[in-house]
Design a protein around this motif. Structure first.
Motif, short mmCIF file in Angstrom:
data_model
loop_
_atom_site.label_atom_id
_atom_site.label_comp_id
_atom_site.label_asym_id
_atom_site.label_seq_id
_atom_site.Cartn_x
_atom_site.Cartn_y
_atom_site.Cartn_z
N ASP A 80 0.81 -1.21 0.00
CA ASP A 80 0.00 0.00 0.00
C ASP A 80 0.85 1.27 0.00
O ASP A 80 0.48 2.28 -0.60
CB ASP A 80 -0.94 0.02 1.20
CG ASP A 80 -2.07 -1.00 1.07
OD1 ASP A 80 -2.35 -1.42 -0.07
OD2 ASP A 80 -2.65 -1.38 2.11
N GLU A 81 2.00 1.24 0.66
CA GLU A 81 2.84 2.43 0.75
C GLU A 81 3.43 2.82 -0.61
O GLU A 81 3.93 3.94 -0.77
CB GLU A 81 3.97 2.21 1.76
CG GLU A 81 4.89 1.06 1.41
CD GLU A 81 5.86 0.76 2.54
OE1 GLU A 81 6.50 1.70 3.03
OE2 GLU A 81 5.95 -0.42 2.93
N TYR A 82 3.35 1.93 -1.59
CA TYR A 82 3.84 2.28 -2.93
C TYR A 82 2.88 3.20 -3.66
O TYR A 82 3.23 3.78 -4.68
CB TYR A 82 4.03 1.01 -3.77
CG TYR A 82 5.07 0.03 -3.26
CD1 TYR A 82 5.99 0.38 -2.28
CD2 TYR A 82 5.12 -1.27 -3.77
CE1 TYR A 82 6.92 -0.52 -1.82
CE2 TYR A 82 6.06 -2.18 -3.33
CZ TYR A 82 6.95 -1.81 -2.34
OH TYR A 82 7.88 -2.72 -1.90
N LEU A 83 1.63 3.31 -3.19
CA LEU A 83 0.57 4.14 -3.78
C LEU A 83 0.12 3.64 -5.16
O LEU A 83 -0.60 4.34 -5.87
CB LEU A 83 1.00 5.61 -3.85
CG LEU A 83 1.43 6.25 -2.52
CD1 LEU A 83 1.76 7.72 -2.72
CD2 LEU A 83 0.37 6.06 -1.45
N PHE A 84 0.57 2.47 -5.52
CA PHE A 84 0.08 1.76 -6.71
C PHE A 84 0.30 0.29 -6.43
O PHE A 84 1.42 -0.12 -6.10
CB PHE A 84 0.84 2.18 -7.97
CG PHE A 84 0.47 1.36 -9.19
CD1 PHE A 84 -0.64 1.71 -9.96
CD2 PHE A 84 1.21 0.25 -9.55
CE1 PHE A 84 -0.99 0.95 -11.07
CE2 PHE A 84 0.87 -0.51 -10.67
CZ PHE A 84 -0.23 -0.16 -11.42
N THR A 85 -0.77 -0.51 -6.55
CA THR A 85 -0.64 -1.92 -6.20
C THR A 85 -1.53 -2.78 -7.11
O THR A 85 -2.23 -2.27 -7.99
CB THR A 85 -1.09 -2.19 -4.74
OG1 THR A 85 -2.52 -2.10 -4.67
CG2 THR A 85 -0.47 -1.20 -3.77
N ASP A 86 -1.47 -4.09 -6.86
CA ASP A 86 -2.33 -5.01 -7.60
C ASP A 86 -3.79 -4.89 -7.19
O ASP A 86 -4.64 -5.60 -7.74
CB ASP A 86 -1.84 -6.45 -7.42
CG ASP A 86 -1.75 -6.85 -5.96
OD1 ASP A 86 -1.68 -5.98 -5.08
OD2 ASP A 86 -1.76 -8.07 -5.68
#
Length: 379
Positions: A80-86
């Motif tokens: 979630d901390e990547y701000l883009f996920t699967d």
């Protein structure tokens, strides 16, 4: 005469490569159920949603959204901390192929080309892979970054990253590496000095030969310092935007058509693989030190409208005779290309990770009968 030539590569988690992998994962899913599927699938990825779009003609029943999510997950975008996920929303806009295009492809006895286009293939004896050394090293750096993230050997790495290698030539011979650039996305709490030290010791020094490094070689490791936000959250991704890094890194021309998401009736893809196979055959035979092959098609026409070969004055055979040799030794129709390399298989998602050549695929295999026929022309 001295010159410096640069090549770049990106990791499997780079936003454009994520989109390539989504497009090719959809293609693979279609071919897995229906090998005769036709597809031209594009993708764009942003922080807010992924958009999968394009034209498909198939008997397969594919969950496009789930294929996109699997590709995103494989590329490493899971936190979630990547701000883009699967788990980012996926919008699907897939419709049937144009009947006008289908008519052109189906009308020829041997499958017509799925579009007009100019395709190039290149090979050089600089490396065992038949690719320019700077390209090979740049790709090995990003592969090492990806491997180190996936196996946990560098735990602070995130999926996005880039590399660039600049090699100095003197009178056409490799002399040294002039510059290495490596940028790796990382967790927020890693100190930049530690990051640079680890990336040098665990990535660069494991890939780059010491013999090519001297005291004047320049290293730029995360040159801006901080690289926490990356991927589609920082830079919108798009299918086909890394076609140069995917092929020859600017050492050779590119026809401009993207590969990913396209079934093999699209000569943008299949004929580029053929042109690479022809160029590689010329070089691996020992007939030339490097070779460039250009092929061109008209939509709906099964045979190329032009064939051109250039060995940069490294072959004793005149280049215009090579065109005849190519015609005599390959079936240049889309059907012939598909059959020779067995292209109706779900093999494409892997090519979307680190490039389409020197990956062990069928178009990298050189037929000894063809090399023998070329060598006979030398005598």
């Amino acid at each position: 005469m001295k010159r410096i030539v640069s090549c770049e590569s990106v990791t499997a988690g780079h936003p454009d490569k994520v989109c390539d992998q989504i497009s090719d994962s959809v293609l693979d899913a279609l071919l897995r159920e229906d090998p005769l599927s036709r597809a031209a699938v594009e993708c764009t990825a942003s922080p807010d949603f992924v958009h999968v779009m394009g034209e498909v003609t198939t008997k397969a029943n594919v969950d496009y959204e789930q294929e996109a999510r699997k590709a995103i997950r494989r590329a490493g975008w899971t936190e979630d901390e990547y701000l883009f996920t699967d788990r980012t929303p996926v919008v699907v806009s897939i419709h049937s192929q144009s009947p006008d295009i289908a008519r052109g492809v189906d009308s020829a006895a041997s499958i017509g080309a799925g579009d007009q286009g100019i395709m190039f293939g290149y090979a050089t004896d600089e490396t065992e892979e038949g690719l320019p050394l700077a390209h090979v090293l740049a790709r090995k750096l990003t592969q090492k970054l990806t491997d180190a993230r996936e196996d946990g050997s560098i735990p602070f790495l995130r999926p996005d990253g880039k590399s660039q290698v600049s090699i100095e030539y003197d009178e056409g011979k490799i002399r040294r590496i002039d510059t290495i650039v490596l940028s790796a996305q990382h967790d927020e709490d890693i100190e930049i000095g530690q990051l640079r030290e680890v990336l040098y010791s665990k990535v660069i020094s494991q890939v780059i030969p010491d013999s090519l490094i001297d005291r004047d070689t320049k290293f730029f490791i995360n040159p801006t310092g901080r690289f926490v936000l990356g991927g589609p959250a920082a830079d919108t991704g798009l299918t086909g935007r890394k076609i140069i890094a995917d092929t020859y890194s600017g050492y050779a021309p590119h026809g401009g058509g993207a590969f990913s998401g396209k079934d093999p009736t699209k000569v943008d893809r299949s004929a580029s693989y053929l042109a690479r196979n022809i160029a590689l055959t010329i070089v691996k035979s020992g007939a030339a030190k490097q070779a460039l092959v250009q092929l061109a098609w008209a939509i709906g026409i099964s045979h190329p409208v032009s064939i051109f070969a250039d060995t940069f004055s490294t072959c004793r055979i005149p280049d215009d005779r090579l065109a005849d040799w190519i015609t005599d030794n390959w079936d240049l129709t889309p059907k012939g290309i598909i059959d020779e390399f067995d292209l109706r298989r779900p093999i494409y998602a892997d090519t979307a990770r680190f490039g389409h050549f020197a990956t062990g695929q069928s178009w990298e295999a050189v037929n000894p009968d063809r090399t023998a026929s070329l060598l006979r022309l030398l005598n």
